[in-house]
Design an enzyme around this catalytic site. Sequence first.
Site, PDB file in Angstrom:
ATOM      1  N   TYR A  54       0.841  -1.203   0.000  1.00 25.24           N
ATOM      2  CA  TYR A  54       0.000   0.000   0.000  1.00 25.24           C
ATOM      3  C   TYR A  54       0.878   1.255   0.000  1.00 25.24           C
ATOM      4  O   TYR A  54       1.689   1.468   0.915  1.00 25.24           O
ATOM      5  CB  TYR A  54      -0.947   0.042   1.211  1.00 25.24           C
ATOM      6  CG  TYR A  54      -2.030  -1.027   1.212  1.00 25.24           C
ATOM      7  CD1 TYR A  54      -2.281  -1.822   0.093  1.00 25.24           C
ATOM      8  CD2 TYR A  54      -2.822  -1.245   2.345  1.00 25.24           C
ATOM      9  CE1 TYR A  54      -3.268  -2.803   0.103  1.00 25.24           C
ATOM     10  CE2 TYR A  54      -3.821  -2.223   2.360  1.00 25.24           C
ATOM     11  CZ  TYR A  54      -4.029  -2.993   1.231  1.00 25.24           C
ATOM     12  OH  TYR A  54      -5.006  -3.959   1.239  1.00 25.24           O
ATOM     13  N   SER A 151      -5.398 -14.091   1.425  1.00 26.74           N
ATOM     14  CA  SER A 151      -6.305 -13.097   0.850  1.00 26.74           C
ATOM     15  C   SER A 151      -6.544 -13.451  -0.602  1.00 26.74           C
ATOM     16  O   SER A 151      -5.578 -13.602  -1.370  1.00 26.74           O
ATOM     17  CB  SER A 151      -5.717 -11.694   0.969  1.00 26.74           C
ATOM     18  OG  SER A 151      -6.598 -10.757   0.385  1.00 26.74           O
ATOM     19  N   LEU A 209     -18.045  -1.076   0.360  1.00 29.62           N
ATOM     20  CA  LEU A 209     -18.895  -0.111  -0.347  1.00 29.62           C
ATOM     21  C   LEU A 209     -18.596  -0.098  -1.847  1.00 29.62           C
ATOM     22  O   LEU A 209     -18.960   0.852  -2.538  1.00 29.62           O
ATOM     23  CB  LEU A 209     -18.694   1.290   0.261  1.00 29.62           C
ATOM     24  CG  LEU A 209     -18.990   1.374   1.762  1.00 29.62           C
ATOM     25  CD1 LEU A 209     -18.663   2.764   2.302  1.00 29.62           C
ATOM     26  CD2 LEU A 209     -20.451   1.025   2.036  1.00 29.62           C
ATOM     27  N   ALA A 210     -17.935  -1.164  -2.325  1.00 29.63           N
ATOM     28  CA  ALA A 210     -17.556  -1.222  -3.742  1.00 29.63           C
ATOM     29  C   ALA A 210     -16.831   0.056  -4.138  1.00 29.63           C
ATOM     30  O   ALA A 210     -17.171   0.713  -5.133  1.00 29.63           O
ATOM     31  CB  ALA A 210     -18.780  -1.469  -4.625  1.00 29.63           C
ATOM     32  N   LYS A 217     -22.675   7.898  -4.045  1.00 26.94           N
ATOM     33  CA  LYS A 217     -21.917   9.092  -4.425  1.00 26.94           C
ATOM     34  C   LYS A 217     -21.679   9.203  -5.930  1.00 26.94           C
ATOM     35  O   LYS A 217     -21.366  10.274  -6.427  1.00 26.94           O
ATOM     36  CB  LYS A 217     -20.589   9.168  -3.660  1.00 26.94           C
ATOM     37  CG  LYS A 217     -19.533   8.191  -4.101  1.00 26.94           C
ATOM     38  CD  LYS A 217     -18.360   8.143  -3.139  1.00 26.94           C
ATOM     39  CE  LYS A 217     -17.692   9.495  -2.946  1.00 26.94           C
ATOM     40  NZ  LYS A 217     -16.744   9.465  -1.824  1.00 26.94           N
ATOM     41  N   ARG A 227     -12.621   8.572  -5.246  1.00 25.40           N
ATOM     42  CA  ARG A 227     -11.677   7.528  -5.687  1.00 25.40           C
ATOM     43  C   ARG A 227     -11.712   7.322  -7.202  1.00 25.40           C
ATOM     44  O   ARG A 227     -10.677   7.212  -7.839  1.00 25.40           O
ATOM     45  CB  ARG A 227     -11.981   6.214  -4.953  1.00 25.40           C
ATOM     46  CG  ARG A 227     -11.010   5.123  -5.311  1.00 25.40           C
ATOM     47  CD  ARG A 227     -11.270   3.855  -4.539  1.00 25.40           C
ATOM     48  NE  ARG A 227     -10.875   3.966  -3.137  1.00 25.40           N
ATOM     49  CZ  ARG A 227     -10.956   2.967  -2.267  1.00 25.40           C
ATOM     50  NH1 ARG A 227     -11.404   1.793  -2.655  1.00 25.40           N
ATOM     51  NH2 ARG A 227     -10.587   3.126  -1.010  1.00 25.40           N
TER      52      ARG A 227
HETATM   53  N1  LIG Z   1      -6.822  -7.956   0.626  1.00 20.80           N
HETATM   54  C1  LIG Z   1      -6.984  -7.217  -0.432  1.00 20.80           C
HETATM   55  O1  LIG Z   1      -6.613  -7.598  -1.549  1.00 20.80           O
HETATM   56  C2  LIG Z   1      -7.633  -5.869  -0.286  1.00 20.80           C
HETATM   57  C3  LIG Z   1      -7.994  -5.117  -1.435  1.00 20.80           C
HETATM   58  C4  LIG Z   1      -8.592  -3.889  -1.244  1.00 20.80           C
HETATM   59  C5  LIG Z   1      -8.835  -3.410   0.032  1.00 20.80           C
HETATM   60  N2  LIG Z   1      -8.454  -4.137   1.121  1.00 20.80           N
HETATM   61  C6  LIG Z   1      -8.644  -3.636   2.500  1.00 20.80           C
HETATM   62  O2  LIG Z   1      -9.993  -3.217   2.685  1.00 20.80           O
HETATM   63  C7  LIG Z   1     -10.023  -1.861   3.094  1.00 20.80           C
HETATM   64  C8  LIG Z   1     -11.299  -1.213   2.631  1.00 20.80           C
HETATM   65  O3  LIG Z   1     -11.388  -1.280   1.209  1.00 20.80           O
HETATM   66  P1  LIG Z   1     -11.940  -0.041   0.405  1.00 20.80           P
HETATM   67  O4  LIG Z   1     -11.192   1.184   0.789  1.00 20.80           O
HETATM   68  O5  LIG Z   1     -11.997  -0.428  -1.025  1.00 20.80           O
HETATM   69  O6  LIG Z   1     -13.432   0.059   1.034  1.00 20.80           O
HETATM   70  P2  LIG Z   1     -14.759   0.726   0.455  1.00 20.80           P
HETATM   71  O7  LIG Z   1     -15.600   0.985   1.652  1.00 20.80           O
HETATM   72  O8  LIG Z   1     -15.358  -0.099  -0.615  1.00 20.80           O
HETATM   73  O9  LIG Z   1     -14.274   2.098  -0.199  1.00 20.80           O
HETATM   74  C9  LIG Z   1     -13.770   3.110   0.629  1.00 20.80           C
HETATM   75  C10 LIG Z   1     -13.818   4.441  -0.123  1.00 20.80           C
HETATM   76  O10 LIG Z   1     -15.173   4.798  -0.407  1.00 20.80           O
HETATM   77  C11 LIG Z   1     -15.398   6.165  -0.082  1.00 20.80           C
HETATM   78  N3  LIG Z   1     -16.270   6.177   1.120  1.00 20.80           N
HETATM   79  C12 LIG Z   1     -16.133   5.428   2.256  1.00 20.80           C
HETATM   80  N4  LIG Z   1     -17.140   5.658   3.105  1.00 20.80           N
HETATM   81  C13 LIG Z   1     -17.947   6.559   2.513  1.00 20.80           C
HETATM   82  C14 LIG Z   1     -19.162   7.160   2.900  1.00 20.80           C
HETATM   83  N5  LIG Z   1     -19.730   6.845   4.074  1.00 20.80           N
HETATM   84  N6  LIG Z   1     -19.739   8.048   2.057  1.00 20.80           N
HETATM   85  C15 LIG Z   1     -19.159   8.355   0.857  1.00 20.80           C
HETATM   86  N7  LIG Z   1     -18.002   7.808   0.429  1.00 20.80           N
HETATM   87  C16 LIG Z   1     -17.399   6.902   1.250  1.00 20.80           C
HETATM   88  C17 LIG Z   1     -14.011   6.752   0.193  1.00 20.80           C
HETATM   89  O11 LIG Z   1     -13.398   7.094  -1.055  1.00 20.80           O
HETATM   90  P3  LIG Z   1     -13.428   8.568  -1.707  1.00 20.80           P
HETATM   91  O12 LIG Z   1     -13.756   9.570  -0.652  1.00 20.80           O
HETATM   92  O13 LIG Z   1     -12.050   8.732  -2.267  1.00 20.80           O
HETATM   93  O14 LIG Z   1     -14.446   8.508  -2.800  1.00 20.80           O
HETATM   94  C18 LIG Z   1     -13.281   5.557   0.750  1.00 20.80           C
HETATM   95  O15 LIG Z   1     -11.883   5.666   0.681  1.00 20.80           O
HETATM   96  C19 LIG Z   1      -8.724  -1.275   2.531  1.00 20.80           C
HETATM   97  O16 LIG Z   1      -8.288  -0.117   3.181  1.00 20.80           O
HETATM   98  C20 LIG Z   1      -7.763  -2.420   2.761  1.00 20.80           C
HETATM   99  O17 LIG Z   1      -7.335  -2.424   4.112  1.00 20.80           O
HETATM  100  C21 LIG Z   1      -7.859  -5.350   0.962  1.00 20.80           C
END
Ligand SMILES: NC(=O)c1ccc[n+]([C@@H]2O[C@H](COP(=O)([O-])OP(=O)(O)OC[C@H]3O[C@@H](n4cnc5c(N)ncnc54)[C@H](OP(=O)(O)O)[C@@H]3O)[C@@H](O)[C@H]2O)c1
Length: 322
Positions: A54, A151, A209-210, A217, A227
């Site tokens: 990361y 993972s 949250l995809a 949003k 994002r």
């Molecule tokens: N193992 C793996 O291969 C793998 C892969 C991916 C992720 N992960 C882990 O999973 C975690 C979460 O994944 P993710 O970041 O993709 O999760 P997500 O919840 O799908 O997306 C998070 C993003 O959505 C937006 N967001 C989040 N909450 C919001 C809300 N309440 N209202 C409006 N926008 C909102 C923000 O982006 P913006 O503000 O930029 O739009 C935020 O950075 C990562 O940090 C990582 O630790 C693991």
Amino acid sequence: MHYRRLGRSGLKVSEISLGAWVTMGSQIDEKLSSDLIHHAFENGVNFFDNADIYARGQAELVMGKAIQDLPREELVISSKVFWPTMDGPNGRGLSRKHITESVEQTLKRLEVDYLDLYFCHRFDPDTPVEEVVFTMNTLIQQGKILYWGTSEWRASQIAEAYGIARQYNLIPPTMEQPQYHMFHRRRVESELAPIAESFGIGLTTWSPLASGLLTGKYNEGIPVGSRASMDSMAWIKESITQERIAKVVQLKVIADELGITNAQLAIAWLLRRKEVSSVITGATKLAQLKDNLAAREAVANLDDPILEKIEKILQNDPLNHD
Ligand SMILES: NC(=O)c1ccc[n+]([C@@H]2O[C@H](COP(=O)([O-])OP(=O)(O)OC[C@H]3O[C@@H](n4cnc5c(N)ncnc54)[C@H](OP(=O)(O)O)[C@@H]3O)[C@@H](O)[C@H]2O)c1
């Protein structure tokens, strides 16, 4: 906050956790990263997810600084290894050499003596599973990690690792970290749920949250600074289809009925599954984190009629594959 056992292990993780991908060390600054981590911790989050890849190690550095004034024994800190982080043919993958070298750097960047959770970030077809299991067992014996897992491994690959661990009396994987959200569910529900049950593996799921799509949003286009607006994340635009936006709009009707947000509905829906030990969230703003943490309260509202309504909306998503 509620806590769930990580599979059948004795470790308890917060049902909602916070990860660093895309955000910490790149999209958001150190101060905001620290504020998010502290707010999460003050509200019961104990599990913070990271990976060596990361932001090319910056995410671990930022998280490491932020957790220095928090009680180490109350934290569950994770990292991962697999993707290329060093030069040369051995700077990647799950060989004993790369895992051993990567974990040392991760510990330094996070400024911790041990990791609570250590994930094999993907399956490595170039390394025998035996080599991975023995290496992870060694790291546990050395006190560098406490639990190891996978993972995005297939159920058959996890079963192989589990079998090898049992055969040689080593510690088997405790957790798997799969993608799991309303638009990406089949692998968890059909393939991983049975194996999680039989091997006592806990799922710590990602992208609830995809990448933001499920919050609504992107309903009217791509907001500046989101994002999907980032050049490096342009690929997620492919998942933002009109069909999915139409579903998000329908999901909002249910969320409104329950007096919650789309994000809370999406996260609470994941927590309905007992195989899920923790839903790993991500945030670029404090308001987002607060929104997401409140999902816990919404879980009780998801009774059978509501779940059936959600099911009807989600069916026939052409992109929903594993
Ligand atoms: N193992 C793996 O291969 C793998 C892969 C991916 C992720 N992960 C882990 O999973 C975690 C979460 O994944 P993710 O970041 O993709 O999760 P997500 O919840 O799908 O997306 C998070 C993003 O959505 C937006 N967001 C989040 N909450 C919001 C809300 N309440 N209202 C409006 N926008 C909102 C923000 O982006 P913006 O503000 O930029 O739009 C935020 O950075 C990562 O940090 C990582 O630790 C693991």
